[in-house]
Write an enzyme that holds these catalytic residues in place. Structure first.
Site, PDB file in Angstrom:
ATOM      1  N   ASP A 303       0.850  -1.194   0.000  1.00  0.00           N
ATOM      2  CA  ASP A 303       0.000   0.000   0.000  1.00  0.00           C
ATOM      3  C   ASP A 303       0.893   1.255   0.000  1.00  0.00           C
ATOM      4  O   ASP A 303       0.608   2.241   0.688  1.00  0.00           O
ATOM      5  CB  ASP A 303      -0.979   0.013   1.181  1.00  0.00           C
ATOM      6  CG  ASP A 303      -2.044   1.102   1.043  1.00  0.00           C
ATOM      7  OD1 ASP A 303      -2.172   1.683  -0.052  1.00  0.00           O
ATOM      8  OD2 ASP A 303      -2.742   1.386   2.034  1.00  0.00           O
ATOM      9  N   HIS A 307       3.053  10.717  -0.021  1.00  0.00           N
ATOM     10  CA  HIS A 307       2.623  12.124   0.047  1.00  0.00           C
ATOM     11  C   HIS A 307       3.848  12.905   0.503  1.00  0.00           C
ATOM     12  O   HIS A 307       4.664  12.387   1.265  1.00  0.00           O
ATOM     13  CB  HIS A 307       1.484  12.297   1.057  1.00  0.00           C
ATOM     14  CG  HIS A 307       0.244  11.522   0.710  1.00  0.00           C
ATOM     15  ND1 HIS A 307      -0.598  11.879  -0.311  1.00  0.00           N
ATOM     16  CD2 HIS A 307      -0.274  10.383   1.238  1.00  0.00           C
ATOM     17  CE1 HIS A 307      -1.603  11.018  -0.401  1.00  0.00           C
ATOM     18  NE2 HIS A 307      -1.427  10.085   0.524  1.00  0.00           N
TER      19      HIS A 307
HETATM   20  C1  NCD Z   1      -4.070   5.781  -0.210  1.00  0.00           C
HETATM   21  C2  NCD Z   1      -3.500   6.875  -1.094  1.00  0.00           C
HETATM   22  O1  NCD Z   1      -2.892   7.805  -0.571  1.00  0.00           O
HETATM   23  O2  NCD Z   1      -3.677   6.805  -2.315  1.00  0.00           O
HETATM   24  N1  NCD Z   1      -3.989   6.161   1.157  1.00  0.00           N
HETATM   25  C3  NCD Z   1      -3.987   5.346   2.230  1.00  0.00           C
HETATM   26  O3  NCD Z   1      -4.067   5.859   3.339  1.00  0.00           O
HETATM   27  N2  NCD Z   1      -3.871   4.040   2.124  1.00  0.00           N
HETATM   28  C4  NCD Z   1      -5.458   5.529  -0.635  1.00  0.00           C
HETATM   29  C5  NCD Z   1      -5.980   4.233  -0.137  1.00  0.00           C
HETATM   30  O4  NCD Z   1      -5.687   3.197  -0.706  1.00  0.00           O
HETATM   31  O5  NCD Z   1      -6.748   4.248   0.831  1.00  0.00           O
HETATM   32 ZN    ZN Z   2      -4.062   1.705  -1.147  1.00  0.00          ZN
END
Ligand code: NCD
Ligand code: ZN
Length: 418
Positions: A303, A307
């Site tokens: 995941d 950012h």
């Molecule tokens: C993900 C993102 O920033 O694209 N963020 C997260 O907290 N996991 C989006 C997501 O998959 O929920």
């Molecule tokens: Zn994700």
């Protein structure tokens, strides 16, 4: 173009079944056997382990729309630096990957920019079932049961329709929007007029929110016989539901942050570790390790959700959710192997073989004759600190900065190329 013939000599090759001393010959991007080794470039791998390239079925590479956070060159660099040779990229881009046109545009923009192999998800927005059915060669359909970065949440009626009518793989982000909204009102009210404590995130996106949504999608999978894969499980209650639905083919993944970080870490990392689903209690963290060991959790996926530092330094309401994970993936779990928290064969199961099996990725995940030469060579004795300056992700930070890991990849081959 004919690729170089390479002989990886004197290393130990790892699979889920065991680790054996074996030379590995690569020709034309494939693993070959019974072929003349003469003329091959020899790379001495004495004392090193040789693993299949890792497959990460959950990344967010931010193109199109947010290439200032990550692009395919930086994202795939972070991948191969960590031994990851295949990634599956999520659809929450701007514009979202919810049409065949956007999917093909995304493929076109990736071309020539990536160091690793990739698959793409198409997103479900509740209205695009016809598009989804037309989409070819996809990793699966991603559906957000609750809003996260990209606000792609869908309602229950739309969700039922997808499970009934689509027969490919459905990957869910399972959190209950109703519970999240109710909790938001209740818990944020406590901070009227003062700075919001980031730890509130774990109360708002509660264990109950995850459990409720997972119950719903597992129920739908059982009824419809759809192929359900639950993304980023984070808590014991949720995994207990999944355990009862394994017999209906439900699979799931856990992210490194739900194995390494807990709600204790907000005191140090503040909003930097704001992520959906949120970090949980230490008891939940323990449950993730246990359920990985016992096979209820099938695989590890990052995941990877970059950012920027500037974005992460804002106040709670403004900070986007998500943490970068790719650069550190393999060192984290090689370190775990050195600490005897898992075996190297288990690691290959969670990060190579299971993703290939479950996602039906052909010729990958194993180092067998005729398979793609996606390979990572690792040095189990190399010890290094995670440092900001060495990261490949464009967002430029990691929640593991300062950690000392023993066990690092030293060479990654993608399709036989170093
Ligand atoms: C993900 C993102 O920033 O694209 N963020 C997260 O907290 N996991 C989006 C997501 O998959 O929920
Ligand atoms: Zn994700």
């Amino acid at each position: 173009m004919k690729k170089e013939k390479i002989l990886l000599k004197n290393g130990s090759v790892v699979s889920g079944e065991g680790t054996f001393e074996r030379d590995l010959l690569i020709e034309n991007g494939k693993i070959v056997e019974g072929v003349e080794v003469k003329g091959a470039k020899v790379i001495d791998c004495a004392g090193k382990l040789i693993l299949p390239g890792l497959i990460d079925v959950h990344v967010h590479f931010r193109e199109p729309g947010a290439s200032y956070k990550e692009d395919w060159t930086t994202g795939s660099s972070a991948a191969v630096a960590s031994g990851v040779t295949t990634v599956c990229d999520m659809p929450n881009n701007t514009p979202p990957t919810t049409t065949v046109e956007n999917l093909e545009k995304k493929r076109a923009l990736i071309k020539g920019k990536t160091y690793c192999n990739y698959g793409l998800y198409i997103g479900y927005d509740g209205k695009n079932l016809a598009e989804i059915k037309k989409a070819k060669n996809i990793a699966g359909v991603k559906v957000y049961v609750a809003n996260s970065t990209g606000n792609m949440g869908v309602d229950n009626e739309a969700l039922e329709k997808l499970f009934k009518e689509f027969d490919g793989r459905i990957v869910t982000h399972a959190e209950d929007e109703g519970i999240i909204e109710k909790n938001s009102k209740e818990f944020l009210a406590e901070f009227e007029g003062r700075e919001i404590d980031p730890a509130v995130h774990s109360k708002i996106r509660s264990v109950e929110a995850a459990e409720s949504a997972v119950k719903m999608v597992c129920g739908l999978a059982k009824e419809s016989k759809a192929k359900l894969h639950v993304a980023h499980v984070s808590c014991d209650a949720e995994v207990e539901v999944i355990a009862k639905h394994k017999e209906f083919g439900v699979t799931c993944e856990v992210a490194p942050h739900h194995l390494l970080l807990s709600d204790d870490d907000y005191s140090v990392w503040k909003n930097f570790i704001k992520v959906n689903p949120p970090v949980r209690s230490r008891l939940d963290v323990f449950s993730m390790w246990k359920n990985l060991k016992f096979g209820v959790i099938d695989m590890i996926a990052t995941d990877h959700a970059p950012h920027t530092i500037e974005e992460k330094e804002q106040s709670y309401e403004k900070v986007p959710s998500g943490v970068p994970e790719l650069d550190t993936l393999l060192p984290i779990f090689l370190n775990t192997v050195n600490d005897e928290g898992m075996t190297i064969e288990e690691l290959v199961g969670y990060l190579c073989e299971k993703p290939a099996q479950i996602f039906g990725i052909k010729n990958k995940g194993y180092l067998k004759e005729g398979y793609d030469a996606d390979i990572v060579v690792v040095d189990m004795d190399l010890e290094k600190k995670v440092e900001r300056a060495n990261l490949c992700t464009k967002c430029g930070w990691s929640p593991y900065e300062g950690s000392n890991f023993k066990g690092w990849p030293v060479m990654t081959f993608v399709g036989g190329e170093l």
